[in-house]
Design a protein around this motif. Sequence first.
Motif, PDB file in Angstrom:
ATOM      1  N   GLU A 131     -80.745  65.771  30.847  1.00 17.76           N
ATOM      2  CA  GLU A 131     -80.951  66.666  31.980  1.00 17.76           C
ATOM      3  C   GLU A 131     -81.071  68.062  31.367  1.00 17.76           C
ATOM      4  O   GLU A 131     -80.162  68.520  30.660  1.00 17.76           O
ATOM      5  N   VAL A 132     -82.193  68.741  31.607  1.00 17.27           N
ATOM      6  CA  VAL A 132     -82.472  70.016  30.947  1.00 17.27           C
ATOM      7  C   VAL A 132     -82.614  71.126  31.980  1.00 17.27           C
ATOM      8  O   VAL A 132     -83.301  70.965  32.994  1.00 17.27           O
ATOM      9  N   THR A 133     -81.975  72.251  31.684  1.00 20.91           N
ATOM     10  CA  THR A 133     -82.124  73.459  32.494  1.00 20.91           C
ATOM     11  C   THR A 133     -82.604  74.574  31.586  1.00 20.91           C
ATOM     12  O   THR A 133     -82.094  74.732  30.463  1.00 20.91           O
ATOM     13  N   ILE A 134     -83.579  75.337  32.070  1.00 20.25           N
ATOM     14  CA  ILE A 134     -84.081  76.501  31.335  1.00 20.25           C
ATOM     15  C   ILE A 134     -83.738  77.752  32.139  1.00 20.25           C
ATOM     16  O   ILE A 134     -84.181  77.893  33.280  1.00 20.25           O
ATOM     17  N   PRO A 135     -82.963  78.668  31.564  1.00 24.79           N
ATOM     18  CA  PRO A 135     -82.727  79.949  32.220  1.00 24.79           C
ATOM     19  C   PRO A 135     -83.950  80.845  31.963  1.00 24.79           C
ATOM     20  O   PRO A 135     -84.192  81.260  30.830  1.00 24.79           O
ATOM     21  N   GLU A 136     -84.721  81.109  33.005  1.00 29.55           N
ATOM     22  CA  GLU A 136     -85.999  81.798  32.821  1.00 29.55           C
ATOM     23  C   GLU A 136     -85.865  83.183  32.208  1.00 29.55           C
ATOM     24  O   GLU A 136     -86.798  83.671  31.573  1.00 29.55           O
ATOM     25  N   ASP A 137     -84.707  83.807  32.357  1.00 30.61           N
ATOM     26  CA  ASP A 137     -84.501  85.131  31.776  1.00 30.61           C
ATOM     27  C   ASP A 137     -83.970  85.074  30.350  1.00 30.61           C
ATOM     28  O   ASP A 137     -83.795  86.113  29.707  1.00 30.61           O
ATOM     29  N   ALA A 138     -83.723  83.878  29.821  1.00 31.28           N
ATOM     30  CA  ALA A 138     -83.171  83.711  28.480  1.00 31.28           C
ATOM     31  C   ALA A 138     -84.146  82.984  27.555  1.00 31.28           C
ATOM     32  O   ALA A 138     -83.756  82.325  26.594  1.00 31.28           O
ATOM     33  N   VAL A 139     -85.432  83.074  27.874  1.00 37.68           N
ATOM     34  CA  VAL A 139     -86.513  82.573  27.028  1.00 37.68           C
ATOM     35  C   VAL A 139     -87.600  83.646  27.011  1.00 37.68           C
ATOM     36  O   VAL A 139     -87.739  84.403  27.968  1.00 37.68           O
ATOM     37  N   ALA A 140     -88.350  83.714  25.928  1.00 34.57           N
ATOM     38  CA  ALA A 140     -89.365  84.771  25.812  1.00 34.57           C
ATOM     39  C   ALA A 140     -90.691  84.209  25.317  1.00 34.57           C
ATOM     40  O   ALA A 140     -90.737  83.193  24.617  1.00 34.57           O
ATOM     41  N   ILE A 161     -95.906  78.490  31.703  1.00 37.41           N
ATOM     42  CA  ILE A 161     -95.147  77.455  30.993  1.00 37.41           C
ATOM     43  C   ILE A 161     -93.952  77.006  31.831  1.00 37.41           C
ATOM     44  O   ILE A 161     -93.667  75.804  31.936  1.00 37.41           O
ATOM     45  N   LEU A 162     -93.253  77.945  32.463  1.00 35.55           N
ATOM     46  CA  LEU A 162     -92.130  77.575  33.325  1.00 35.55           C
ATOM     47  C   LEU A 162     -92.608  76.701  34.480  1.00 35.55           C
ATOM     48  O   LEU A 162     -91.951  75.720  34.837  1.00 35.55           O
ATOM     49  N   ALA A 163     -93.767  77.043  35.067  1.00 31.91           N
ATOM     50  CA  ALA A 163     -94.307  76.248  36.176  1.00 31.91           C
ATOM     51  C   ALA A 163     -94.648  74.828  35.721  1.00 31.91           C
ATOM     52  O   ALA A 163     -94.398  73.859  36.440  1.00 31.91           O
ATOM     53  N   VAL A 164     -95.198  74.694  34.530  1.00 30.08           N
ATOM     54  CA  VAL A 164     -95.563  73.378  34.007  1.00 30.08           C
ATOM     55  C   VAL A 164     -94.315  72.531  33.738  1.00 30.08           C
ATOM     56  O   VAL A 164     -94.275  71.336  34.033  1.00 30.08           O
ATOM     57  N   SER A 173     -83.850  77.932  36.211  1.00 29.69           N
ATOM     58  CA  SER A 173     -82.790  78.697  36.865  1.00 29.69           C
ATOM     59  C   SER A 173     -82.715  80.074  36.214  1.00 29.69           C
ATOM     60  O   SER A 173     -83.661  80.495  35.540  1.00 29.69           O
ATOM     61  N   THR A 174     -81.602  80.759  36.390  1.00 31.05           N
ATOM     62  CA  THR A 174     -81.352  82.034  35.723  1.00 31.05           C
ATOM     63  C   THR A 174     -80.023  81.929  34.978  1.00 31.05           C
ATOM     64  O   THR A 174     -79.183  81.077  35.294  1.00 31.05           O
ATOM     65  N   SER A 175     -79.831  82.802  34.023  1.00 31.66           N
ATOM     66  CA  SER A 175     -78.581  82.755  33.268  1.00 31.66           C
ATOM     67  C   SER A 175     -77.381  83.007  34.190  1.00 31.66           C
ATOM     68  O   SER A 175     -76.365  82.305  34.087  1.00 31.66           O
ATOM     69  N   ASP A 176     -77.477  83.958  35.107  1.00 31.37           N
ATOM     70  CA  ASP A 176     -76.361  84.229  36.008  1.00 31.37           C
ATOM     71  C   ASP A 176     -76.045  83.033  36.898  1.00 31.37           C
ATOM     72  O   ASP A 176     -74.869  82.688  37.090  1.00 31.37           O
ATOM     73  N   ALA A 177     -77.067  82.382  37.436  1.00 31.36           N
ATOM     74  CA  ALA A 177     -76.837  81.220  38.297  1.00 31.36           C
ATOM     75  C   ALA A 177     -76.194  80.073  37.505  1.00 31.36           C
ATOM     76  O   ALA A 177     -75.314  79.372  38.009  1.00 31.36           O
ATOM     77  N   ILE A 178     -76.618  79.899  36.277  1.00 34.39           N
ATOM     78  CA  ILE A 178     -76.041  78.853  35.434  1.00 34.39           C
ATOM     79  C   ILE A 178     -74.579  79.159  35.133  1.00 34.39           C
ATOM     80  O   ILE A 178     -73.712  78.286  35.245  1.00 34.39           O
ATOM     81  N   ILE A 179     -74.287  80.387  34.784  1.00 38.13           N
ATOM     82  CA  ILE A 179     -72.897  80.784  34.479  1.00 38.13           C
ATOM     83  C   ILE A 179     -71.998  80.567  35.697  1.00 38.13           C
ATOM     84  O   ILE A 179     -70.868  80.090  35.556  1.00 38.13           O
ATOM     85  N   GLU A 180     -72.515  80.863  36.881  1.00 37.58           N
ATOM     86  CA  GLU A 180     -71.719  80.690  38.108  1.00 37.58           C
ATOM     87  C   GLU A 180     -71.302  79.238  38.334  1.00 37.58           C
ATOM     88  O   GLU A 180     -70.291  78.980  38.966  1.00 37.58           O
TER      89      GLU A 180
END
Length: 183
Positions: A131-140, A161-164, A173-180
């Motif tokens: 199960e993989v989650t990508i924090p969109e603000d923590a990739v460049a 790339i995120l859409a694909v 997701s976002t880093s803040d949402a994941i941390i929460e």
Amino acid sequence: MTTQALIIIDVQKAIDDPKWGRRGQAGAEAAIARLLGAWRERRLPVIHIRHDSTDPRSPYRPGGEGNAFKPEVEPQMGEPIIDKRTNNAFIGTDLMDVLDELQVRSLVVSGVLLENSVDATVRMAANLGFEVTIPEDAVASIDRKDRRGKSWSAEDVHALILAVLDGEYARISTSDAIIETLP
């Protein structure tokens, strides 16, 4: 609840080399550092991926200054470092063994470049049943030119790339949402 491992891919000094051109997502390292702090605070597994390029001209070549991790993500004692030579962190490495040993089936994948090593690793992880989650603000991403000569901004490359990947290979997701959601 399944323990999530944080994977940080290729966040090395080499990514700042001018050879890559203009990069977007200037806050990616800060977001990765926030994730890393949250993982360490909770004593959750962190895995660092280091690219060791086989190209002697690459800023990622072993022994070169660019091969060093950026200070924001410097590994601590006990955090596994996986050295890779391809864009996929599973190929030719012991990443799968480390994940099995940690009994991890859920990954948060961060790092650079989204359209290269992050993408290749995320696709493989999903295909292996993680199960993989990508924090969109923590990739460049970086600016790219396609085969027809059209230029694409790092922001557009990032969004595409995120859409694909979204839904089929990962949850975005976002880093803040994941941390929460961390225990």
